[in-house]
Write a protein that holds these residues in place. Structure first.
Motif, mmCIF file in Angstrom:
data_model
loop_
_atom_site.group_PDB
_atom_site.id
_atom_site.type_symbol
_atom_site.label_atom_id
_atom_site.label_comp_id
_atom_site.label_asym_id
_atom_site.label_seq_id
_atom_site.Cartn_x
_atom_site.Cartn_y
_atom_site.Cartn_z
ATOM 1 N N VAL A 75 -7.999 57.825 0.993
ATOM 2 C CA VAL A 75 -9.121 58.763 1.162
ATOM 3 C C VAL A 75 -10.350 57.988 1.624
ATOM 4 C CG1 VAL A 75 -10.566 60.500 0.045
ATOM 5 C CG2 VAL A 75 -8.229 60.127 -0.774
ATOM 6 N N ARG A 91 -14.065 57.883 1.880
ATOM 7 C CA ARG A 91 -15.161 58.576 1.198
ATOM 8 C C ARG A 91 -16.480 58.478 1.937
ATOM 9 N NH1 ARG A 91 -15.041 62.231 -2.033
ATOM 10 N NH2 ARG A 91 -16.621 61.476 -3.462
ATOM 11 N N GLU A 115 -6.839 60.527 4.910
ATOM 12 C CA GLU A 115 -7.755 61.634 5.157
ATOM 13 C C GLU A 115 -9.191 61.254 4.846
ATOM 14 O OE1 GLU A 115 -7.627 64.825 2.337
ATOM 15 O OE2 GLU A 115 -6.599 63.575 0.875
ATOM 16 N N GLU A 116 -10.096 62.092 5.352
ATOM 17 C CA GLU A 116 -11.510 61.877 5.096
ATOM 18 C C GLU A 116 -11.956 62.960 4.138
ATOM 19 O OE1 GLU A 116 -13.773 61.597 8.652
ATOM 20 O OE2 GLU A 116 -15.320 60.519 7.533
ATOM 21 N N TRP A 117 -12.530 62.589 3.008
ATOM 22 C CA TRP A 117 -13.073 63.584 2.083
ATOM 23 C C TRP A 117 -14.358 63.013 1.472
ATOM 24 C CZ3 TRP A 117 -12.917 68.494 1.853
ATOM 25 C CH2 TRP A 117 -13.426 69.167 0.747
ATOM 26 N N HIS A 125 -16.920 64.574 0.259
ATOM 27 C CA HIS A 125 -17.665 65.498 -0.604
ATOM 28 C C HIS A 125 -17.530 65.134 -2.088
ATOM 29 C CE1 HIS A 125 -18.151 67.686 3.051
ATOM 30 N NE2 HIS A 125 -16.850 67.712 3.223
ATOM 31 N N MET A 134 -10.400 67.265 -6.766
ATOM 32 C CA MET A 134 -10.962 66.830 -5.487
ATOM 33 C C MET A 134 -11.976 67.835 -4.938
ATOM 34 S SD MET A 134 -9.774 63.882 -4.536
ATOM 35 C CE MET A 134 -9.826 63.696 -2.758
ATOM 36 N N ARG A 168 -11.546 70.470 -3.177
ATOM 37 C CA ARG A 168 -11.279 70.662 -1.752
ATOM 38 C C ARG A 168 -11.618 72.074 -1.305
ATOM 39 N NH1 ARG A 168 -7.957 66.807 0.382
ATOM 40 N NH2 ARG A 168 -6.571 65.705 -1.048
ATOM 41 N N THR A 174 -10.424 74.641 2.096
ATOM 42 C CA THR A 174 -9.596 74.701 3.297
ATOM 43 C C THR A 174 -9.648 76.101 3.892
ATOM 44 O OG1 THR A 174 -7.452 74.094 4.212
ATOM 45 C CG2 THR A 174 -7.396 75.327 2.173
ATOM 46 N N GLN A 209 -2.345 69.857 -0.589
ATOM 47 C CA GLN A 209 -3.756 69.715 -0.971
ATOM 48 C C GLN A 209 -4.051 70.243 -2.377
ATOM 49 O OE1 GLN A 209 -6.241 71.252 2.160
ATOM 50 N NE2 GLN A 209 -5.800 69.439 3.399
#
Ligand SMILES: C[S@@+](CC[C@H](N)C(=O)[O-])C[C@H]1O[C@@H](n2cnc3c(N)ncnc32)[C@H](O)[C@@H]1O
Length: 502
Positions: free
Chosen positions: A305, A307, A374-376, A378, A441, A443, A445, A496
């Motif tokens: 990930v 960040r 992945e890019e997360w 938040h 997380m 998330r 979507t 996810q």
């Protein structure tokens, strides 16, 4: 502060006596919060001491301990003697006493464990009182206390009971201390022998079991061993030359992080996890995700990930400030800044990514590894250890089920998932629908109306295929076509964590 100064004895009886005195005075994370108040407590965590100085003008035992161990004041002999067994603490090397004034030899910071444990992190004096001036030490062997990176790694670590754990680059020992709660045997390594001593002190003063301490670089001290859990908050800073052992790995570019990840596969037991914080280069003309994929060792699944990403100027400035270089002569600062940019230019690096890398060794990964990059950026809800474990369990499920098996399966909407409709105010139909997690997380979507409807019905009672048939009838779509095109979306929702296999 000098890193050649002797450290306290690691004798456990002496540490236990000091621990008892610290606890009796309420020198704990909660006690500190009560005494200082939230703003001064938070400021101290940012290495800013002025608010804490103002809050500790009293003469009580707790004020004495804060002044001594956190603010590094020299205090009168008689005052300190009222707060702890002074002679013993001096004899053990925790304090020095010139007959009039007493000083601490190390920074001792109360730290609350996940189950309310009263722990203490021991580190070198001075690194946590620099304020805006940076760490205030140019000593290459300095051992730092707890920072944001330390607690991030502790939070994402999978905390299931295991037989063996390795903390590579242990520093003050914070990761080893956490691991000691759920691993029967903990090994802590570091290139810096002073860090190993500090880890022994942290464990002793926290009343935690001892760890096996080994000196050496990367996996060198443990080449004959394998572990169920490996954690490392390594010296990941990509810098033009090694200066500070705690942050500059001394290998070119992101080679230290790459080596760590690549070599971890061989040191893991089947089912074991390796978890790292890392920095990686974004190189001109190269996909950063591909760069990271190429690091994943054979036989491991991975979840990576990103960040945060900083361009090279932000990155250089961050680490120049960290070392207090902005406080030096302007010409020296400019020369150092230039050297960072030269290094990046030579390597065609345009930005640096920061994030988390988790590997899990699994037999299934030998032929069919599951690698998510992945890019997360938040906010997330720490601790995430259980979320990381659940992520890999869901991937196992997806790998073991083809589309037909997936449609025969039953799913449950994860706890705390809500639907948001996005569109122009007043419009009858939303432009799109977003599913958002309020846990883990956190998330979000985008889904189409079929995906949203499907997720809404998932309470585990009906198979995915039957739900789709019902939706097809409702919206007048061919059920065969719907069954054909929806598994990809279901897979994504499961991957996810919006849907959980029942
Ligand atoms: C960023 S500190 C992390 C300390 C601690 N584990 C934490 O989470 O706060 C990195 C540690 O790695 C150690 N280190 C530096 N180079 C190393 C190497 N090549 N092999 C092993 N440890 C190394 C440093 O001495 C330092 O203690």
């Amino acid at each position: 502060m000098s890193t050649t100064k002797p450290l306290p004895s690691t004798d456990r009886t002496g540490a236990a006596a000091l621990r008892a005195a610290l606890l009796a005075a309420d020198f704990t994370a909660d006690g500190l919060l009560d005494l200082l108040g939230a703003p001064a407590y938070a400021a101290l965590a940012r290495s800013e001491t002025v608010p804490a100085v103002r809050a500790t003008r009293g003469e009580g035992a707790l004020e004495t301990l804060v002044r001594l161990f956190l603010l590094q004041d020299a205090l009168p002999h008689a005052r300190v003697a009222q707060a702890l067994p002074l002679e013993q603490a001096v004899a053990q090397g925790w304090l020095t006493d010139d007959g009039e004034l007493v000083r601490a030899t190390v920074d001792v910071r109360p730290y609350g464990g996940p189950d309310g444990e009263d722990w203490f992190i021991v580190s070198d004096l001075g690194c946590a009182v620099g304020g805006a001036g940076g760490i205030g030490s140019k000593d290459e062997g300095v051992v730092l206390g707890v920072g944001g990176a330390s607690t991030t790694l502790a939070g994402i670590t999978v905390r299931k009971p295991v037989a063996s754990a390795l903390d590579l680059g242990t520093g003050s020992g914070i990761q080893a201390l956490h691991a000691a709660q759920h691993a029967t045997r903990v090994t802590a390594t570091d290139l810096n022998p002073r860090a190993l001593r500090m880890t022994a002190l942290t464990l002793a003063l926290s009343g935690a079991p001892e760890a096996e301490l080994r000196e050496g670089s990367l996996f060198e001290p443990v080449t004959d061993e394998t572990y169920d859990l490996i954690v490392s908050n390594p010296p990941f800073v990509i810098s033009p030359g090694a200066r500070l052992t705690y942050r500059d790995g001394g290998m070119g570019g992101d080679d230290l992080c790459r080596s760590l990840v690549q070599q971890a596969g061989e040191r893991l037991n089947e089912g074991g996890y390796a978890q790292f914080l890392a920095n990686w280069q974004h190189v001109e003309g190269e996909d950063w995700q591909e760069r990271l994929r190429s690091w994943v060792p054979r036989g491991c699944d991975a979840w990576i990930v990103q960040r945060e990403v900083q361009d090279i100027t932000q990155y250089a400035e961050l680490w120049l400030r960290d070392a207090g270089d902005h406080r030096t002569d302007p010409a020296e600062y400019a020369a150092r800044y230039d050297a960072w940019l030269d290094e990046f230019e030579a390597r065609k690096v345009k930005a640096v990514g920061f994030g988390w890398i988790t590997l899990r060794k699994s037999a299934a990964a030998q032929d069919d590894p599951s690698v998510t990059v992945e890019e997360w950026p938040h906010p997330v809800e720490q601790p995430l250890g259980a979320v990381v474990e659940a992520h890999f369990a869901r991937l196992d499920h997806l790998r073991a089920h083809d589309d037909a098996a997936l449609l025969a399966g039953h799913f449950v909407l994860a706890e705390g998932v809500v639907q948001e409709q996005v569109g122009l105010p007043g419009a009858e139909d939303p432009e799109h629908v977003v599913l958002r997690q309020h846990r883990g997380m956190r998330r979000a979507t985008k889904v189409d109306t079929i995906g949203a409807g499907f997720a809404g019905v998932c309470d585990g009672s009906m198979s995915a295929g039957r739900i789709l048939d019902a939706i097809a009838q409702l919206v007048g779509e061919d059920p065969v076509l719907l069954r054909d095109r929806t598994p990809a979306q279901i897979r994504l929702l499961v991957e996810q964590g919006f849907l959980e296999p029942r």
